[in-house]
Design a protein around this motif. Sequence first.
Motif, PDB file in Angstrom:
ATOM      1  N   THR A   7      22.938  -1.189  43.271  1.00  0.00           N
ATOM      2  CA  THR A   7      22.397  -1.670  42.030  1.00  0.00           C
ATOM      3  C   THR A   7      21.019  -0.600  41.583  1.00  0.00           C
ATOM      4  N   VAL A   8      21.070  -0.379  40.440  1.00  0.00           N
ATOM      5  CA  VAL A   8      19.849   0.235  39.936  1.00  0.00           C
ATOM      6  C   VAL A   8      19.091  -0.753  38.905  1.00  0.00           C
ATOM      7  N   GLY A   9      18.065  -1.380  39.625  1.00  0.00           N
ATOM      8  CA  GLY A   9      17.464  -2.319  38.820  1.00  0.00           C
ATOM      9  C   GLY A   9      16.622  -1.981  37.476  1.00  0.00           C
ATOM     10  N   GLU A  10      15.728  -0.735  37.817  1.00  0.00           N
ATOM     11  CA  GLU A  10      15.033   0.065  36.822  1.00  0.00           C
ATOM     12  C   GLU A  10      14.685   1.394  37.223  1.00  0.00           C
ATOM     13  N   VAL A  11      14.472   2.054  35.990  1.00  0.00           N
ATOM     14  CA  VAL A  11      13.936   3.325  36.020  1.00  0.00           C
ATOM     15  C   VAL A  11      12.827   3.549  35.454  1.00  0.00           C
ATOM     16  N   ARG A  12      11.557   4.073  36.050  1.00  0.00           N
ATOM     17  CA  ARG A  12      10.471   4.439  35.536  1.00  0.00           C
ATOM     18  C   ARG A  12      10.031   5.885  35.353  1.00  0.00           C
ATOM     19  N   THR A  13       9.863   6.264  34.158  1.00  0.00           N
ATOM     20  CA  THR A  13       9.401   7.732  33.937  1.00  0.00           C
ATOM     21  C   THR A  13       8.172   8.069  33.900  1.00  0.00           C
ATOM     22  N   SER A  14       7.845   9.269  34.090  1.00  0.00           N
ATOM     23  CA  SER A  14       6.202   9.879  34.017  1.00  0.00           C
ATOM     24  C   SER A  14       6.107   9.944  32.522  1.00  0.00           C
ATOM     25  N   PRO A  15       4.825  10.042  32.103  1.00  0.00           N
ATOM     26  CA  PRO A  15       4.613  10.458  30.688  1.00  0.00           C
ATOM     27  C   PRO A  15       5.283  11.540  30.202  1.00  0.00           C
TER      28      PRO A  15
END
Length: 131
Positions: free
Chosen positions: A47-55
């Motif tokens: 399961t991929v719950g969330e992906v956060r990217t750098s600015p």
Amino acid sequence: MAKNKFHDGPGPSQRQLRVGELIRRSLSEVLARGDVHDPDLNRMSITVGEVRTSPDLKIATAFVLPLGGKGQEDVLKLLARNKGELRRAVGKKLGLKFAPDLRFRLDETFDQMDETRRMLSQDAVRRDTEE
């Protein structure tokens, strides 16, 4: 207030949120379809719950959890081992000029939700919230 290494400013921009969600969907699809040439990774449901990217969108941190929560360390090793192939697959799918460097962390939100439910079910807490 403690500083979180993912939130040092006013929060992610709309662009970061949009690209993060697109990466999450693509990564989930690639993993679900078994598009990676690693039988060990293809055997796992992740399961991929969330992906956060750098600015600057050059780094994408995916928060993952194996289905059922078992084999957490194995899943991180397998994803790291296949990082290049996953990066190419996601970049190709999204049509991005530069595919971000993928990093993987365990998604701990499920544990936090369980702990919150456990706390709210305690008699003392229930008594206080019902008054």
